[in-house]
Design an enzyme around this catalytic site. Sequence first.
Site, PDB file in Angstrom:
ATOM      1  N   GLY A 264       0.267  53.034  27.384  1.00 58.38           N
ATOM      2  CA  GLY A 264      -0.933  52.781  27.840  1.00 58.38           C
ATOM      3  C   GLY A 264      -1.769  51.529  28.139  1.00 58.38           C
ATOM      4  O   GLY A 264      -1.708  50.967  26.964  1.00 58.38           O
ATOM      5  N   HIS A 265      -2.314  51.554  28.971  1.00 56.87           N
ATOM      6  CA  HIS A 265      -2.627  50.070  29.503  1.00 56.87           C
ATOM      7  C   HIS A 265      -4.320  49.690  30.154  1.00 56.87           C
ATOM      8  O   HIS A 265      -4.107  51.244  31.033  1.00 56.87           O
ATOM      9  CB  HIS A 265      -1.598  49.367  30.191  1.00 56.87           C
TER      10      HIS A 265
ATOM     11  N   ASP B  41       1.552  47.264  22.911  1.00 59.31           N
ATOM     12  CA  ASP B  41       0.549  46.987  22.976  1.00 59.31           C
ATOM     13  C   ASP B  41      -0.107  45.196  23.427  1.00 59.31           C
ATOM     14  O   ASP B  41      -1.322  44.572  22.877  1.00 59.31           O
ATOM     15  CB  ASP B  41      -0.567  47.451  21.756  1.00 59.31           C
TER      16      ASP B  41
ATOM     17  N   LYS C 250       0.718  43.607  28.009  1.00 61.75           N
ATOM     18  CA  LYS C 250       1.995  43.746  29.630  1.00 61.75           C
ATOM     19  C   LYS C 250       0.575  44.400  30.618  1.00 61.75           C
ATOM     20  O   LYS C 250       1.884  43.513  31.975  1.00 61.75           O
ATOM     21  CB  LYS C 250       2.916  44.571  29.168  1.00 61.75           C
TER      22      LYS C 250
ATOM     23  N   GLN D  24       5.827  50.172  26.013  1.00 65.57           N
ATOM     24  CA  GLN D  24       6.463  49.710  24.168  1.00 65.57           C
ATOM     25  C   GLN D  24       6.507  47.810  23.514  1.00 65.57           C
ATOM     26  O   GLN D  24       6.214  46.821  24.865  1.00 65.57           O
ATOM     27  CB  GLN D  24       7.449  50.903  23.981  1.00 65.57           C
TER      28      GLN D  24
HETATM   29  P1  IMP Z   1       7.199  57.781  20.697  1.00 60.68           P
HETATM   30  O1  IMP Z   1       7.255  56.339  21.063  1.00 60.68           O
HETATM   31  O2  IMP Z   1       5.794  58.753  20.646  1.00 60.68           O
HETATM   32  O3  IMP Z   1       7.912  58.622  19.754  1.00 60.68           O
HETATM   33  O4  IMP Z   1       6.331  57.114  19.370  1.00 60.68           O
HETATM   34  C1  IMP Z   1       7.300  55.840  18.307  1.00 60.68           C
HETATM   35  C2  IMP Z   1       6.626  54.444  17.422  1.00 60.68           C
HETATM   36  O5  IMP Z   1       6.466  53.824  18.867  1.00 60.68           O
HETATM   37  C3  IMP Z   1       5.653  54.978  16.783  1.00 60.68           C
HETATM   38  O6  IMP Z   1       5.275  54.334  15.533  1.00 60.68           O
HETATM   39  C4  IMP Z   1       4.023  54.460  18.092  1.00 60.68           C
HETATM   40  O7  IMP Z   1       3.100  54.735  17.427  1.00 60.68           O
HETATM   41  C5  IMP Z   1       4.670  53.699  19.167  1.00 60.68           C
HETATM   42  N1  IMP Z   1       4.648  53.639  19.686  1.00 60.68           N
HETATM   43  C6  IMP Z   1       5.133  54.582  20.942  1.00 60.68           C
HETATM   44  N2  IMP Z   1       4.973  53.889  22.088  1.00 60.68           N
HETATM   45  C7  IMP Z   1       3.911  52.236  22.027  1.00 60.68           C
HETATM   46  C8  IMP Z   1       2.616  51.983  23.141  1.00 60.68           C
HETATM   47  O8  IMP Z   1       2.993  51.823  23.857  1.00 60.68           O
HETATM   48  N3  IMP Z   1       2.486  50.511  22.107  1.00 60.68           N
HETATM   49  C9  IMP Z   1       2.935  50.516  20.653  1.00 60.68           C
HETATM   50  N4  IMP Z   1       3.323  51.769  19.697  1.00 60.68           N
HETATM   51  C10 IMP Z   1       4.387  52.910  20.596  1.00 60.68           C
END
Ligand code: IMP
Length: 432
Positions: free
Chosen positions: A40-41, A13, A16, A223
Amino acid sequence: MPGLVIVGAQWGDEGKGKVVDLLAERADAVIRFQGGNNAGHTIVLGEEIYKFHLIPSGILYPGKLCVIGNGVVVDLRVLSEEIEGLRRRHIDASGLRISANAHLIMPYHLLLDEAGEAKLGSREIGTTKRGIGPCYADKAARLGIRVQDVLDEKILKEKITAAIEPKRQTLRAYAKDPRLDLHQMTEDFTSFGHRLEPYIADTPPIAWKALDDGRLVVFEGAQGTLLDIDHGTYPFVTSSNPIAGAACVGAGVGPKSIDHVWGVTKAYSTRVGAGPFPTELRDGVGDRLREAGAEFGTTTGRARRCGWLDIVALRYSVRVNGLTALVITKLDVLTGIDPLQVAVGYVGPEGARFEDFPYHQSVLHSARGETVDLPGWHEDISGAREIADLPPAARSYLDFIEERLGIPVAMVGVGPGRDEIIWTDVAGELAR
Ligand code: IMP
């Protein structure tokens, strides 16, 4: 500068999407290399707000080659909706390409993600519940369904059958769930295949050609470094590698194709979901950052945890990514907070000090940031377009970061709009 990787230097977040969107204008191709619609952006373009989860950020430039690389996990339902959303707004998505080798997030992955979190109870990871972990698990177990499989109904059915078989026990509670009906699933995914076929491609050659021609290729990370499955705060991580090295694997290019690696960091820190966060602020300052920075997730709407900038974590990020420059976003959010604090070390529960990011989870879980005070500023900085336009305290905040990290700042975000950005000399020919 032909191969440029953009990665998150924190917990995701970082903004990017906006950075890649700006660079995309100068690029021949933008390639996403990992993650899925857990990302998500939001891009603010004039009065219009665009939200993407899967489609690379460059799509708003008509015809721009925007590649979903082999390292991405794709939920075809979400992708179809995004393409449809673009069509409704008369945006040309003809530059979109989806790697035939990318893995698909299937309906059972969503259910497994949900069930996995429920089973963990208070130890849950706080995933986005988009099926990311189970999909990558199937990829590693060689039970994955790939994009190319939806072009052949017979193969698709066989592969779904094989993938579901070892999951029967875990999915028992959903045995009668229509989402798990084999025939329906095969039919749905075959029909996605028909609709998406024009976009499905062998994608690495797109990158090779652009790189051979000396054109700019932007590799878009999702991420952030500290959510990396190998180098992040395991197990509170995502199931892919958001670090720069993964750009090669997830796009199909060699390491020598990467010329520059820019890490994106906010001027402070945030984290969504559970896991260690040494500079977290559970007070009014944290609330203020959340409000001023609109720190609510694009994907899940969850409130983000907020804290001071963490130099220890960023120095680690510089090393594991080989960052050549930094992009600092949301500097404007700090306006009016005086003094500012920045963590330059960690302190453990028994008073032990750490200057380097601790590898041991027990240390990391209890570490708190050891901060220094830096002067804040009160002037509105959203109109700044050059470093010289910033108030002295804002400039010294940036200088402090550059000096501690040993890399230069290439861009600074001073507001949400596409033009609310400062390009420094480091951005070179990309700046204009
Ligand atoms: P997952 O990627 O849905 O399996 O989530 C695993 C961890 O990564 C969790 O703590 C999510 O909140 C975090 N996470 C996954 N994608 C994002 C993102 O795009 N931004 C911030 N945190 C993320």
